[in-house]
Every structure is written in structure tokens, then in C-alpha cells.
Design an enzyme around this catalytic site. Structure first.
Site, PDB file in Angstrom:
ATOM      1  N   ASP A  76       0.844  -1.197   0.000  1.00 26.74           N
ATOM      2  CA  ASP A  76       0.000   0.000   0.000  1.00 26.74           C
ATOM      3  C   ASP A  76       0.875   1.242   0.000  1.00 26.74           C
ATOM      4  OD1 ASP A  76      -2.997   0.936   0.583  1.00 26.74           O
ATOM      5  OD2 ASP A  76      -1.650   2.198   1.771  1.00 26.74           O
TER       6      ASP A  76
ATOM      7  N   ASP B 297      -1.402   9.392 -10.388  1.00 26.81           N
ATOM      8  CA  ASP B 297      -1.384   8.352 -11.423  1.00 26.81           C
ATOM      9  C   ASP B 297       0.046   8.020 -11.847  1.00 26.81           C
ATOM     10  OD1 ASP B 297      -4.118   8.177 -11.378  1.00 26.81           O
ATOM     11  OD2 ASP B 297      -4.450   9.325 -13.223  1.00 26.81           O
TER      12      ASP B 297
ATOM     13  N   GLU C 218      -4.674   2.341  -4.317  1.00 28.94           N
ATOM     14  CA  GLU C 218      -3.218   2.360  -4.175  1.00 28.94           C
ATOM     15  C   GLU C 218      -2.681   1.054  -3.626  1.00 28.94           C
ATOM     16  OE1 GLU C 218      -4.854   4.372  -0.387  1.00 28.94           O
ATOM     17  OE2 GLU C 218      -5.446   4.035  -2.467  1.00 28.94           O
TER      18      GLU C 218
END
Length: 212
Positions: free
Chosen positions: A92, A109, A135
Site C-alpha cells: 500500500d 497516477d 493504491e
């Protein structure tokens, strides 16, 4: 069209007499050629449809931004390996909401794409990374020892720091890791690795934590 043309000559033969060569070349040859080309055409259509289906199936299992396999692929793969001893990492990105809020979603992004590119390089018959949402990334590891899995997780952690957010700030990620015991249910296996990830978050982020 050739098939129809051959049939037309055959119909004309019923109306008035035609030379024998016309029957051979204008009827039989056209009809056979038409039948052959029609069969080839049908084969080509079926082949094209099959290629489109394979491509659509492949795209349905791929994340559009990172080009990694997606959550559906991850679930299907881990289900197929039911009963086998596996290792799983859940990765993560730390403070991802802050990245989006501070520098915008375009930078967010770019970070996702860069991390996805790093993880994609690990892909092998033993390591299968995927993006499972937002994410979060998951990495299924099959056939490596616990020590090798830990070394892999640490290298992922270090390599991620080479990604610079907005060309300035090193990226921080947290990783939860766990081993699946024989016959351990899939949902419990994923949950304990997810709990290890939250443990890494709660213990300061930017670290690897193993499931109990």
C-alpha cells in the site's frame, strides 16, 4: 459472388444450350471456387472472433493504468492455487490521499504507474504482482522460502524509495506479508496479510510486517 455467378450460368443452361467449355469453366469452376472461398472466409471470421475474444478476456484481467493484472486475476489465481503453500504480500502506498490532494491526481497516477512498472519487472513463474484496487497491490509468491520472501519484500520497499513524487519526494510504501498454511481458507489467508499491512501502517509506515 463466384458461387452465385456459377449458379447463374447453371440456370442459363436450362434456358438455352451452352458450349461444354462454358459448363466446365463458367459453371463448375466458379461454383467450386466460390464454395472454397466461402469456406475460407468463414474460417477467417471465426479466427478473427476468437482473437477478439482472447484480447477482450486479456483486457478484462488487466489494470488499465499500470497494465498489471487486476483484482479479478488476483482472486482467480489465488483460488486456483487453493491448498498450496503460498506467500502473499499486500503493498500500500503511504499517504496516497495526501499525494493526490497536494500535487493532483495526475501526479498520483504517475506514482501508481511507476510503482506498477517496478512490480511488473518481478513477474515470473514464482512471483505474480497485481493491482487490487486504488493504491493497493498484491504479490502472490509461490515456491520461495520465507527468507527469500522477506528479502524480496525488503527489496520492493527499498526500490520504491527511488520513485520521486513530483520529482522531489521519495515514495514510501507499507507491506504486509504472510505465509499460507496447508488447507488454510483463502479469506482468512488474505485477511491475516491485510492485518499485517495495517500493523505496518500503525507502526510508522515505510516498513514490512509479517502476519502472525
Amino acid at each position: 459472388l463466384l458461387w452465385i455467378a456459377g449458379g447463374t450460368f447453371d440456370l442459363m443452361d436450362e434456358i438455352f444450350h451452352q458450349p461444354r467449355w462454358m459448363g466446365y469453366y463458367c459453371e463448375d469452376l466458379l461454383r467450386l471456387s466460390g464454395m472454397l472461398l466461402s469456406a475460407v472466409g468463414v474460417y477467417k471470421i471465426i479466427e478473427r472472433i476468437n482473437l477478439l475474444y482472447v484480447d477482450a478476456r486479456s483486457q478484462s484481467l488487466k489494470d488499465e493504468l499500470t497494465q498489471l493484472p487486476n483484482r479479478r486475476f488476483f482472486i482467480d489465481t489465488i483460488r486456483e492455487k487453493e491448498g498450496r503453500r503460498l506467500a502473499l504480500m499486500i503493498v500500500d502506498i503511504d499517504y496516497f490521499k495526501k499525494i493526490n490532494d497536494t500535487w493532483g491526481h495526475l501526479v498520483g497516477d504517475e506514482v501508481l504507474f511507476a510503482l506498477g512498472k517496478q512490480l511488473a519487472k518481478l513477474t515470473s513463474d514464482k512471483v505474480l504482482p497485481s493491482r487490487i484496487g486504488g493504491e493497493e497491490f498484491a504479490i502472490i509468491v509461490d515456491g520461495l522460502s520465507a527468507q527469500e520472501v522477506d528479502e524480496l519484500a525488503q527489496s520492493i520497499l527499498q526500490n520504491a524509495r527511488a520513485i520521486l513524487i513530483n520529482h522531489d519526494n521519495p515514495l514510501s510504501i507499507s507491506i504486509g506479508v504472510g505465509l499460507r498454511h496447508k488447507d488454510e481458507p483463502q479469506n482468512l489467508f488474505i485477511k491475516k496479510v491485510d492485518d499485517a499491512l495495517y500493523k505496518a501502517k500503525n507502526n510508522g509506515r515505510g516498513r514490512v510486517e509479517w502476519a502472525a
